[in-house]
Design a protein around this motif. Structure first.
Motif, PDB file in Angstrom:
ATOM      1  N   THR A  93       0.786  -1.098  -0.114  1.00  0.00           N
ATOM      2  CA  THR A  93       0.039  -0.028  -0.119  1.00  0.00           C
ATOM      3  C   THR A  93       0.817   1.192   0.175  1.00  0.00           C
ATOM      4  OG1 THR A  93      -1.763   1.175   1.103  1.00  0.00           O
ATOM      5  CG2 THR A  93      -0.137   0.136   2.554  1.00  0.00           C
ATOM      6  N   HIS A  94       0.095   2.385  -0.104  1.00  0.00           N
ATOM      7  CA  HIS A  94       0.954   3.833   0.002  1.00  0.00           C
ATOM      8  C   HIS A  94       0.629   4.187   1.427  1.00  0.00           C
ATOM      9  CE1 HIS A  94       2.508   7.702  -0.601  1.00  0.00           C
ATOM     10  NE2 HIS A  94       1.162   8.155  -0.299  1.00  0.00           N
ATOM     11  N   ALA A  95       1.636   4.147   2.249  1.00  0.00           N
ATOM     12  CA  ALA A  95       1.510   4.812   3.567  1.00  0.00           C
ATOM     13  C   ALA A  95       1.897   6.260   4.011  1.00  0.00           C
ATOM     14  CB  ALA A  95       2.504   3.846   4.605  1.00  0.00           C
ATOM     15  N   GLY A  96       2.653   6.925   2.940  1.00  0.00           N
ATOM     16  CA  GLY A  96       3.083   8.155   3.135  1.00  0.00           C
ATOM     17  C   GLY A  96       4.424   8.369   3.458  1.00  0.00           C
ATOM     18  N   PHE A 130       4.941   0.573   1.046  1.00  0.00           N
ATOM     19  CA  PHE A 130       4.872  -0.292   2.427  1.00  0.00           C
ATOM     20  C   PHE A 130       4.180  -1.546   2.252  1.00  0.00           C
ATOM     21  CE2 PHE A 130       2.394  -0.532   6.689  1.00  0.00           C
ATOM     22  CZ  PHE A 130       3.515  -0.908   7.382  1.00  0.00           C
ATOM     23  N   GLY A 131       4.833  -2.720   2.628  1.00  0.00           N
ATOM     24  CA  GLY A 131       4.362  -3.881   2.493  1.00  0.00           C
ATOM     25  C   GLY A 131       4.671  -5.053   3.429  1.00  0.00           C
ATOM     26  N   TRP A 132       4.274  -6.074   3.193  1.00  0.00           N
ATOM     27  CA  TRP A 132       4.385  -7.270   4.092  1.00  0.00           C
ATOM     28  C   TRP A 132       4.384  -8.570   3.432  1.00  0.00           C
ATOM     29  CZ3 TRP A 132       0.163  -7.514   8.583  1.00  0.00           C
ATOM     30  CH2 TRP A 132      -1.107  -7.520   7.663  1.00  0.00           C
ATOM     31  N   LEU A 133       5.186  -9.645   3.748  1.00  0.00           N
ATOM     32  CA  LEU A 133       5.241 -10.813   3.329  1.00  0.00           C
ATOM     33  C   LEU A 133       4.880 -11.944   4.606  1.00  0.00           C
ATOM     34  CD1 LEU A 133       5.964 -12.918   0.958  1.00  0.00           C
ATOM     35  CD2 LEU A 133       8.140 -12.900   1.651  1.00  0.00           C
ATOM     36  N   ILE A 161      18.769   8.248   5.044  1.00  0.00           N
ATOM     37  CA  ILE A 161      19.283   8.013   6.489  1.00  0.00           C
ATOM     38  C   ILE A 161      19.375   9.219   7.182  1.00  0.00           C
ATOM     39  CG2 ILE A 161      21.728   7.724   7.577  1.00  0.00           C
ATOM     40  CD1 ILE A 161      22.494   6.296   4.847  1.00  0.00           C
ATOM     41  N   GLY A 162      19.189   9.004   8.530  1.00  0.00           N
ATOM     42  CA  GLY A 162      18.942   9.835   9.571  1.00  0.00           C
ATOM     43  C   GLY A 162      17.661  10.476  10.068  1.00  0.00           C
ATOM     44  N   LYS A 163      16.875  10.073   9.463  1.00  0.00           N
ATOM     45  CA  LYS A 163      15.295  10.529   9.789  1.00  0.00           C
ATOM     46  C   LYS A 163      14.453   9.321  10.673  1.00  0.00           C
ATOM     47  CE  LYS A 163      14.626  13.509   5.791  1.00  0.00           C
ATOM     48  NZ  LYS A 163      13.821  13.943   4.744  1.00  0.00           N
ATOM     49  N   GLN A 164      14.067   9.705  11.494  1.00  0.00           N
ATOM     50  CA  GLN A 164      13.257   9.075  12.553  1.00  0.00           C
ATOM     51  C   GLN A 164      11.850   8.485  11.708  1.00  0.00           C
ATOM     52  OE1 GLN A 164      14.084   7.745  15.389  1.00  0.00           O
ATOM     53  NE2 GLN A 164      15.681   9.125  15.705  1.00  0.00           N
ATOM     54  N   MET A 165      11.674   7.264  12.215  1.00  0.00           N
ATOM     55  CA  MET A 165      10.447   6.634  11.614  1.00  0.00           C
ATOM     56  C   MET A 165       9.379   7.290  11.758  1.00  0.00           C
ATOM     57  SD  MET A 165       9.302   4.333   9.426  1.00  0.00           S
ATOM     58  CE  MET A 165      10.600   3.273   9.120  1.00  0.00           C
ATOM     59  N   PRO A 166       8.428   7.721  10.885  1.00  0.00           N
ATOM     60  CA  PRO A 166       7.213   8.404  11.312  1.00  0.00           C
ATOM     61  C   PRO A 166       6.099   7.371  11.529  1.00  0.00           C
ATOM     62  CG  PRO A 166       7.346   8.591   9.050  1.00  0.00           C
ATOM     63  CD  PRO A 166       8.598   7.984   9.418  1.00  0.00           C
ATOM     64  N   MET A 167       6.101   6.955  12.954  1.00  0.00           N
ATOM     65  CA  MET A 167       5.144   5.669  13.341  1.00  0.00           C
ATOM     66  C   MET A 167       3.630   6.118  12.957  1.00  0.00           C
ATOM     67  SD  MET A 167       7.242   3.611  13.992  1.00  0.00           S
ATOM     68  CE  MET A 167       6.023   2.199  14.643  1.00  0.00           C
ATOM     69  N   ASP A 168       3.125   7.365  12.980  1.00  0.00           N
ATOM     70  CA  ASP A 168       1.742   7.492  12.675  1.00  0.00           C
ATOM     71  C   ASP A 168       1.515   6.971  11.178  1.00  0.00           C
ATOM     72  OD1 ASP A 168       3.546   9.525  11.571  1.00  0.00           O
ATOM     73  OD2 ASP A 168       2.070  11.073  11.499  1.00  0.00           O
ATOM     74  N   LYS A 169       2.567   7.422  10.212  1.00  0.00           N
ATOM     75  CA  LYS A 169       2.370   6.835   9.058  1.00  0.00           C
ATOM     76  C   LYS A 169       2.573   5.253   9.037  1.00  0.00           C
ATOM     77  CE  LYS A 169       3.867  11.023   6.765  1.00  0.00           C
ATOM     78  NZ  LYS A 169       5.059  11.795   5.687  1.00  0.00           N
ATOM     79  N   GLY A 225      -0.630   2.865   7.574  1.00  0.00           N
ATOM     80  CA  GLY A 225      -0.298   1.979   6.342  1.00  0.00           C
ATOM     81  C   GLY A 225      -0.341   0.660   6.648  1.00  0.00           C
ATOM     82  N   LEU A 226      -0.393   0.056   7.985  1.00  0.00           N
ATOM     83  CA  LEU A 226      -0.590  -1.161   8.410  1.00  0.00           C
ATOM     84  C   LEU A 226      -2.090  -1.447   8.575  1.00  0.00           C
ATOM     85  CD1 LEU A 226       0.517  -3.915   9.795  1.00  0.00           C
ATOM     86  CD2 LEU A 226       0.348  -2.677  12.067  1.00  0.00           C
ATOM     87  N   ALA A 227      -2.878  -0.403   8.891  1.00  0.00           N
ATOM     88  CA  ALA A 227      -4.282  -0.441   9.047  1.00  0.00           C
ATOM     89  C   ALA A 227      -5.032  -0.695   7.408  1.00  0.00           C
ATOM     90  CB  ALA A 227      -4.839   0.665   9.613  1.00  0.00           C
ATOM     91  N   LYS A 228      -4.186  -0.366   6.632  1.00  0.00           N
ATOM     92  CA  LYS A 228      -4.616  -0.631   4.951  1.00  0.00           C
ATOM     93  C   LYS A 228      -4.155  -1.867   4.530  1.00  0.00           C
ATOM     94  CE  LYS A 228      -3.041   3.458   3.556  1.00  0.00           C
ATOM     95  NZ  LYS A 228      -2.764   4.564   2.786  1.00  0.00           N
TER      96      LYS A 228
END
Length: 394
Positions: A16-19, A28-31, A114-122, A126-129
């Motif tokens: 999906t597109h998480a932003g 964004f995706g999973w296996l 590199i060097g940017k914190q993971m935006p957990m809101d995004k 994304g996980l919800a979708k």
């Protein structure tokens, strides 16, 4: 044999597109396996190993088992300190909750800036979708500067059962591996011992992913992970299994196919370069010489300009520590002899230029020092490489 891309039995995926990326591209995706799978991995030796790489490495080393991998592009979660490690762990926990499995079974991988914190809101959005299907665009969701997805699928018969090995990868720049490169993921429904799978991956990575280079730069996020869920129902593969060699060859084919795709898609690349080394003193030196050839900026620029200056090949070979006989070196480009017994030979320049104008260049060298063979893959160095990396963050 190579077959149309499909997931092995018991595997599903989603994307999906998480932003994480500003545009609407998949990022964004999973296996996911229906059951816990034997897991093996190799990882970058960059001293600034990214948080997801550290996290997944720890999981596999501890349990040799994973059931899911969650992957994002657009943010590397690298050089982010303890918050980055916490976010990687939280990512695994969130996925585990959604799948109702143990968090110890969820690996995490990231690629991007590199060097940017993971935006957990995004991440949460994304996980919800995310959903699970037999067909998805997961290989497309992990791309950064890649121009296309990289995927391959191989099938063979073991104990009368059809076994499938499916691989996908990303990588275009910052490619110069040491144990693993870029992000590469292999799923198979074969049943195999965990320690054997780890040993096998560690061995085969040396002649596949570790033999490619684009720019001589080792990423902080590199990892190659193999999951084997056993759903093909073959007898457990051991080193003594009569069809173990067939499985090993098939896995090697998948790894080499992916490695070559990464090399061919190097940032700004026009040409795939393949170096074939013959009659080296040993396999390590054969691979060392091959990689020195494809990694030489002089050779990469030479082939971009479609120039046949074989002196640059001599230079690259000579700067290695491989055993050499200065009076016995043969060089060919595209099958056309340029040097024989360390002496130049007459060349049909029109024929050579025709070969240099193609999108795949094979350089063959004979060291006359033994019987070992080696291969490596790279790409040419173009103006576009500088353009891409001069404005990577836009």
């Amino acid at each position: 044999m190579e077959i149309k891309f499909t997931w092995p039995q018991g595997f599903q995926s989603g994307a999906t597109h998480a932003g994480f990326k500003a545009d609407q591209q998949l990022d964004f995706g999973w296996l996911v396996s229906d059951v816990p799978a034997v897991a093996a991995g190799v990882y970058t030796k960059n001293q600034f190993q990214a948080a997801p790489t550290q996290y997944t490495r720890s999981l596999i080393q501890k349990g040799q088992t994973l059931q899911a991998l969650v992957i994002n592009s657009g943010n590397a979660n690298s050089f982010t300190g303890q918050p980055g490690l916490d976010n990687a762990a939280q990512s695994g926990h969130l996925v585990a909750e959604k799948l109702n499995i143990s968090s110890d079974l969820v690996g995490v991988a990231s690629t991007g800036v590199i060097g940017k914190q993971m935006p957990m809101d995004k991440f949460k959005d994304g996980l919800a979708k995310l959903t699970l299907t037999s067909q998805s665009q997961l290989p497309e969701a992990i791309l950064t500067t890649d121009t296309h997805s990289k995927k391959t699928c191989h099938a063979l018969t073991i104990d009368g059962k059809t076994v499938t090995i499916t691989g996908f990868a990303k990588g275009s720049g910052m490619i110069h591996p040491n144990m693993g490169t870029t992000l590469g993921f292999i799923a198979t429904d074969a049943k195999i011992e965990g320690s054997l799978l780890q040993d096998l991956l560690r061995e085969l990575i040396q002649s596949s992913f570790n033999q490619i280079t684009v720019d001589g730069c080792m990423s902080t996020n590199d990892m190659v992970v193999v999951l084997a869920n056993g759903q093909a129902q073959n007898q457990t593969l051991t080193a003594k299994h009569p069809e173990f060699v067939s499985f090993k060859k098939a896995l090697q084919t998948v790894l080499i196919n992916l490695a070559k795709m990464v090399a061919a898609d190097g940032e700004g690349a026009n040409k795939l370069i393949e170096a074939q080394v013959q009659n080296a003193a040993n396999p390590v030196e054969a691979n060392q010489v091959a990689k020195a050839i494809v990694g030489s900026n002089l050779i990469k620029a030479m082939l971009f300009g479609e120039d046949g200056n074989w002196g640059r090949i001599v230079q690259a070979i000579g700067q290695t520590q491989a055993q050499l006989n200065p009076n016995q070196l043969d060089i060919q480009i595209g099958g056309i002899p340029l040097v024989k017994n360390s002496l130049t030979v007459p060349v049909d320049q029109a024929a050579l230029h025709q070969i240099l104008a193609t999108d795949k260049i094979i350089i063959t060298v004979n060291l006359h020092c033994g019987e070992a063979q080696g291969m490596a893959w790279g790409c040419d160095l173009t103006y576009q490489y500088v353009e891409i990396n001069a404005a990577y963050e836009g």
